[in-house]
Design an enzyme around this catalytic site. Structure first.
Site, mmCIF file in Angstrom:
data_model
loop_
_atom_site.group_PDB
_atom_site.id
_atom_site.type_symbol
_atom_site.label_atom_id
_atom_site.label_comp_id
_atom_site.label_asym_id
_atom_site.label_seq_id
_atom_site.Cartn_x
_atom_site.Cartn_y
_atom_site.Cartn_z
ATOM 1 N N ASP A 14 8.526 -52.659 51.407
ATOM 2 C CA ASP A 14 8.463 -51.225 51.079
ATOM 3 C C ASP A 14 9.231 -50.889 49.810
ATOM 4 O OD1 ASP A 14 6.954 -50.628 53.330
ATOM 5 O OD2 ASP A 14 8.705 -50.119 54.560
ATOM 6 N N ARG A 93 23.515 -45.341 57.395
ATOM 7 C CA ARG A 93 22.790 -44.509 56.418
ATOM 8 C C ARG A 93 23.691 -43.642 55.556
ATOM 9 N NH1 ARG A 93 19.907 -48.489 56.920
ATOM 10 N NH2 ARG A 93 17.841 -48.322 57.849
ATOM 11 N N ASP A 122 15.712 -42.130 59.595
ATOM 12 C CA ASP A 122 16.502 -42.561 58.446
ATOM 13 C C ASP A 122 16.268 -41.718 57.194
ATOM 14 O OD1 ASP A 122 17.962 -44.488 59.770
ATOM 15 O OD2 ASP A 122 16.419 -46.020 59.491
ATOM 16 N N SER A 174 10.027 -54.656 63.101
ATOM 17 C CA SER A 174 10.785 -54.012 62.034
ATOM 18 C C SER A 174 12.255 -54.106 62.419
ATOM 19 C CB SER A 174 10.353 -52.554 61.904
ATOM 20 O OG SER A 174 11.386 -51.820 61.307
HETATM 21 N N1 ARG Z 1 15.965 -45.881 66.141
HETATM 22 C C1 ARG Z 1 17.122 -46.210 65.381
HETATM 23 C C2 ARG Z 1 17.701 -45.003 64.707
HETATM 24 O O1 ARG Z 1 17.015 -44.050 64.510
HETATM 25 C C3 ARG Z 1 16.891 -47.325 64.394
HETATM 26 C C4 ARG Z 1 15.890 -47.032 63.305
HETATM 27 C C5 ARG Z 1 15.554 -48.196 62.399
HETATM 28 N N2 ARG Z 1 14.978 -49.289 63.126
HETATM 29 C C6 ARG Z 1 14.356 -50.341 62.581
HETATM 30 N N3 ARG Z 1 13.964 -51.275 63.384
HETATM 31 N N4 ARG Z 1 14.154 -50.442 61.288
HETATM 32 O O2 ARG Z 1 18.859 -44.999 64.371
#
Ligand code: ARG
Length: 390
Positions: A14, A93, A122, A174
């Site tokens: 990405d 983040r 995110d 992912s």
């Molecule tokens: N659900 C989690 C959150 O919102 C993780 C999100 C990212 N997950 C991933 N497999 N890239 O904090």
């Protein structure tokens, strides 16, 4: 405004495609890579960012700050989202976005960009952090703008543009990893009825195959912060890494959650956070020993709120700051040692001690040496129960 943009670059498909997409739109792209313990070969990824079209790559090691100011702060707060998620991704983040903002200032860029999808949490966390720290910056979210909707289309685009990506290494899931844990979604996990296959897990051993004998670890806390394992001092990052290793071998820290995303949908994700779960359980147990009842119970409601704030991307906000002041006050006596027992996927507390322990054997005992004045119990109960009697 100058068309310089700092892109939070992970090195994956990405963000590599995003580099080229932005530069094709006329932006000068600075790729920003934050090391929060996700692993990977940064030099190789740097080359990839340059080959995709960035003019510069900035790599920053944020592990120490992440462990101390984000992970351990959330540990002190006792933050767990929906009972199962210790927030590894959510905590990373704001620190990455902060790094991106600082880089944008240094580089005199007017834009920042990220590679988050348009339906996850995110994107919210990145953008709200940028809005709070540097409202003057413009934010670009290529994945919300371009009309490539599948991985295949992105791969095709990358091939067309000659971007070096290694699709062969693609996992069916992912993943998002840092020292505090890993988040795993997509593939067969999208059906909440499917049990996660063993190959989905990265940090932990199958509990069935973990040692049959328990491993004991003593964790020492000072003012709510873990400082020693088995009486040996560790820096925050090393301490977490060490517990990930010990916990991982024992199959500790797997959770499976159908969660409520901020954007209004339910999603299924599995998590591994061996070190973080050992620390969370130890920390909570020590609090039970040293905090008085009212503070302990009140703090539980704060833990819930704190987890929401982190999940919702509200790290750099006045409420979070005020709650931190409260939390830090509660940790002044959270000092002591907790003996943890790890066995085949289960972490439990075997013992605890503290110079500030409020447990008084002479008050609790049913044996000789009892100092509890039973004669006052009768009067207490009369008053306590009076309203119901009346
Ligand atoms: N659900 C989690 C959150 O919102 C993780 C999100 C990212 N997950 C991933 N497999 N890239 O904090």
């Amino acid at each position: 405004m100058n068309k310089k943009v700092v892109l939070a670059y992970s090195g994956g498909l990405d963000t590599s495609v995003a580099v080229r997409w932005l530069s094709d739109k006329g932006y000068d792209v600075v790729a920003y890579m934050a090391d929060v313990g996700q692993g990977g070969d940064f030099q190789k990824l740097k080359k990839r960012a340059l080959s995709a079209g960035s003019s510069k790559v900035v790599i920053e090691d944020l592990k120490e700050e992440f462990a101390e100011d984000f992970a351990f702060q959330s540990l002190k707060a006792g933050a767990v989202y929906e009972s199962k998620y210790l927030l590894a991704t959510a905590l990373s983040r704001p620190i990455i976005a902060k790094g991106m903002v600082e880089t944008a200032k240094k580089e005199k860029a007017g834009y920042v960009a990220h590679g988050c999808t348009g339906k996850g949490n995110d994107q919210v966390r990145f953008e709200v952090t940028v809005m709070a720290l540097a409202p003057e910056l413009e934010i670009i979210a290529p994945l919300r703008e371009w009309n490539m909707f599948s991985r295949e289309e992105e791969i095709e685009y990358a091939n067309e543009k000659g971007i070096d990506i290694d699709v062969t290494k693609k996992s069916p899931y992912s993943l998002d990893q840092n020292i505090w844990g890993i988040s795993i979604e997509c593939g067969v996990l999208e059906d909440p009825w499917n049990e996660p296959p063993e190959d989905a897990y990265k940090m932990t051993k199958d509990p069935k195959k973990a040692p049959n004998k328990p491993t004991y670890v003593d964790i020492e806390f000072k003012n709510g912060v873990p400082v020693k394992i088995n009486n040996k001092k560790y820096d925050p990052v090393d301490l977490v890494v060490k517990l990930n290793e010990i916990g991982g071998k024992n199959g500790i820290g797997r959770t499976d959650l159908v969660e409520n995303r901020l954007v209004g949908i339910k999603s299924r994700e599995i998590y591994e956070a061996p070190g973080a779960w050992i620390l969370h359980k130890a920390h909570k147990d020590l609090e039970a020993l040293v905090l008085d009842r009212e503070l302990l119970h009140f703090k539980e409601s704060i833990s819930l709120k704190y987890a929401e704030l982190v999940y919702y991307g509200l790290w750099f906000t006045p409420l979070k700051k005020a709650l931190d002041a409260f939390i830090n006050e509660t940790q002044k006596k959270v000092t002591g040692v907790v003996k943890m027992k790890l066995l085949k996927g289960v972490v439990s507390v075997a013992g605890r001690r503290s110079p500030y322990s409020l447990y008084k054997k002479e008050m609790a005992t049913y044996e000789a040496g009892d100092k509890f004045d039973r004669s006052v119990a009768e009067g207490f109960i009369k008053v306590w129960g009076m309203p119901y009697k009346k």
